[in-house]
Design a protein around this motif. Structure first.
Motif, PDB file in Angstrom:
ATOM      1  N   ARG A 111       9.401  41.825  40.862  1.00 16.46           N
ATOM      2  CA  ARG A 111      10.436  42.522  41.643  1.00 16.46           C
ATOM      3  C   ARG A 111      11.832  42.058  41.239  1.00 16.46           C
ATOM      4  NH1 ARG A 111      13.702  41.549  45.763  1.00 16.46           N
ATOM      5  NH2 ARG A 111      12.872  39.445  45.997  1.00 16.46           N
ATOM      6  N   GLU A 112      12.023  40.769  41.112  1.00 13.97           N
ATOM      7  CA  GLU A 112      13.341  40.238  40.760  1.00 13.97           C
ATOM      8  C   GLU A 112      13.762  40.678  39.362  1.00 13.97           C
ATOM      9  OE1 GLU A 112      13.221  36.161  43.498  1.00 13.97           O
ATOM     10  OE2 GLU A 112      12.321  36.190  41.480  1.00 13.97           O
ATOM     11  N   ASN A 113      12.807  40.753  38.440  1.00 14.45           N
ATOM     12  CA  ASN A 113      13.121  41.249  37.102  1.00 14.45           C
ATOM     13  C   ASN A 113      13.648  42.678  37.156  1.00 14.45           C
ATOM     14  OD1 ASN A 113      12.286  39.774  34.327  1.00 14.45           O
ATOM     15  ND2 ASN A 113      11.050  38.930  36.000  1.00 14.45           N
ATOM     16  N   TRP A 126       3.716  42.384  42.039  1.00 15.36           N
ATOM     17  CA  TRP A 126       5.102  42.615  42.425  1.00 15.36           C
ATOM     18  C   TRP A 126       5.830  41.346  42.865  1.00 15.36           C
ATOM     19  CZ3 TRP A 126       8.407  46.078  41.259  1.00 15.36           C
ATOM     20  CH2 TRP A 126       9.518  46.367  42.055  1.00 15.36           C
ATOM     21  N   ASN A 127       5.198  40.524  43.650  1.00 16.23           N
ATOM     22  CA  ASN A 127       5.858  39.336  44.199  1.00 16.23           C
ATOM     23  C   ASN A 127       5.412  38.041  43.535  1.00 16.23           C
ATOM     24  OD1 ASN A 127       7.562  40.526  46.282  1.00 16.23           O
ATOM     25  ND2 ASN A 127       5.642  41.102  47.282  1.00 16.23           N
ATOM     26  N   LEU A 128       4.821  38.146  42.351  1.00 13.89           N
ATOM     27  CA  LEU A 128       4.390  36.960  41.609  1.00 13.89           C
ATOM     28  C   LEU A 128       5.288  36.752  40.400  1.00 13.89           C
ATOM     29  CD1 LEU A 128       0.511  37.422  41.660  1.00 13.89           C
ATOM     30  CD2 LEU A 128       1.891  35.890  43.078  1.00 13.89           C
ATOM     31  N   THR A 187      10.068  36.731  39.821  1.00 11.21           N
ATOM     32  CA  THR A 187       8.993  37.663  40.140  1.00 11.21           C
ATOM     33  C   THR A 187       9.203  38.985  39.416  1.00 11.21           C
ATOM     34  OG1 THR A 187      10.116  38.641  42.049  1.00 11.21           O
ATOM     35  CG2 THR A 187       8.796  36.650  42.442  1.00 11.21           C
ATOM     36  N   LYS A 205       2.768  46.755  40.206  1.00  9.14           N
ATOM     37  CA  LYS A 205       2.715  46.798  41.668  1.00  9.14           C
ATOM     38  C   LYS A 205       1.808  45.699  42.207  1.00  9.14           C
ATOM     39  CE  LYS A 205       2.245  50.127  45.443  1.00  9.14           C
ATOM     40  NZ  LYS A 205       1.976  51.563  45.763  1.00  9.14           N
ATOM     41  N   ARG A 206       0.702  45.430  41.507  1.00 12.36           N
ATOM     42  CA  ARG A 206      -0.229  44.385  41.948  1.00 12.36           C
ATOM     43  C   ARG A 206       0.399  42.998  41.868  1.00 12.36           C
ATOM     44  NH1 ARG A 206      -3.792  47.189  38.546  1.00 12.36           N
ATOM     45  NH2 ARG A 206      -3.921  45.424  37.092  1.00 12.36           N
TER      46      ARG A 206
END
Length: 241
Positions: A98-100, A129-131, A96, A126-127
């Motif tokens: 975030r993970e990056n 973020w979790n994808l 994701t 931000k849009r």
């Protein structure tokens, strides 16, 4: 004159049997944005990779804030405060957004204030973020690559062709993001083929030809001189607006 943060003195680089850099001499001042221009094959990417230690200089000297990093391994150069965003972007597409970002912050969690600042620079992140980062467009992936590079404070950003292949609207977004980075006091060495973007961002300009620096000066002087543009680059700003 700003103090010199990075200096290359007579740098030669060989890649296998090929002699790519032929004695590069240049100085990158602290603060602001320096653009490295030149035709394809001039040695721009090789210059960035040599600074970062990914390719070793055959001879010459590279100094960063007075420290000789000519033979330093890449991890040590990164720890000294230099970040590199390659043209390939080098993000983890299966992870994701975030993970990056989390993986890029090697010294611990990203400071919340810094994270808010980064997401302000690149709202699309931000849009998503979790994808998975693989879902991003080319321009958004480039933004993520830059965000990864600044997840921790850096003293110098090396960025290779961030607008390559981007639609005009994404080029404009990238220009605004780099303007914000400049306003925050970041020092940036940017390789850029898009002369419109380069002229909009650059404080200083280096023009490379055949593995050497053929011109060094203020970007404003190059922008104001179509004859010099044509001689150094074979183009003019008017043709790229």
């Amino acid at each position: 004159m700003s103090e010199v943060l990075l200096q290359l003195e007579g740098v030669h680089t060989h890649i296998g049997p090929y002699h790519i850099l032929h004695g590069v001499d240049c100085a990158i001042p602290a603060g602001g944005l320096t653009v490295l221009l030149g035709r394809n094959g001039a040695g721009k990417t090789t210059t960035l990779r040599t600074i970062m230690g990914l390719w070793q200089a055959s001879s010459g000297r590279i100094r960063f804030d007075g420290l000789d990093i000519s033979k330093a391994p890449t991890p040590d150069i990164a720890r000294a405060g230099i970040a590199y965003v390659p043209e390939s972007m080098a993000i983890f597409t299966d992870l994701t957004v975030r993970e990056n970002i989390v993986l890029a912050a090697r010294s611990g969690p990203v400071d919340s204030g810094r994270l808010d600042w980064m997401l302000g620079l690149f709202p699309a992140l931000k849009r998503f973020w979790n994808l998975p980062a693989g879902n991003l467009s080319g321009g958004q992936k480039q933004m993520l690559a830059i965000a990864r590079a600044i997840a921790e404070p850096r003293r110098l950003l090396l960025v290779d062709e961030p607008t390559k292949g981007l639609a005009p609207v994404m080029v404009r977004s990238m220009i605004e993001a780099f303007r914000a980075l400049k306003a925050a006091g970041e020092t940036i060495l940017l390789v850029e083929q898009n002369f419109y973007a380069a002229s909009a961002l650059g404080d200083h300009v280096l023009v490379m030809d055949d593995g050497r620096i053929a011109h060094s000066g203020a970007m404003s002087d190059l922008v104001a001189d179509p004859v010099l543009q044509q001689r150094l680059l074979g183009l003019s700003l008017d043709a790229h607006q």
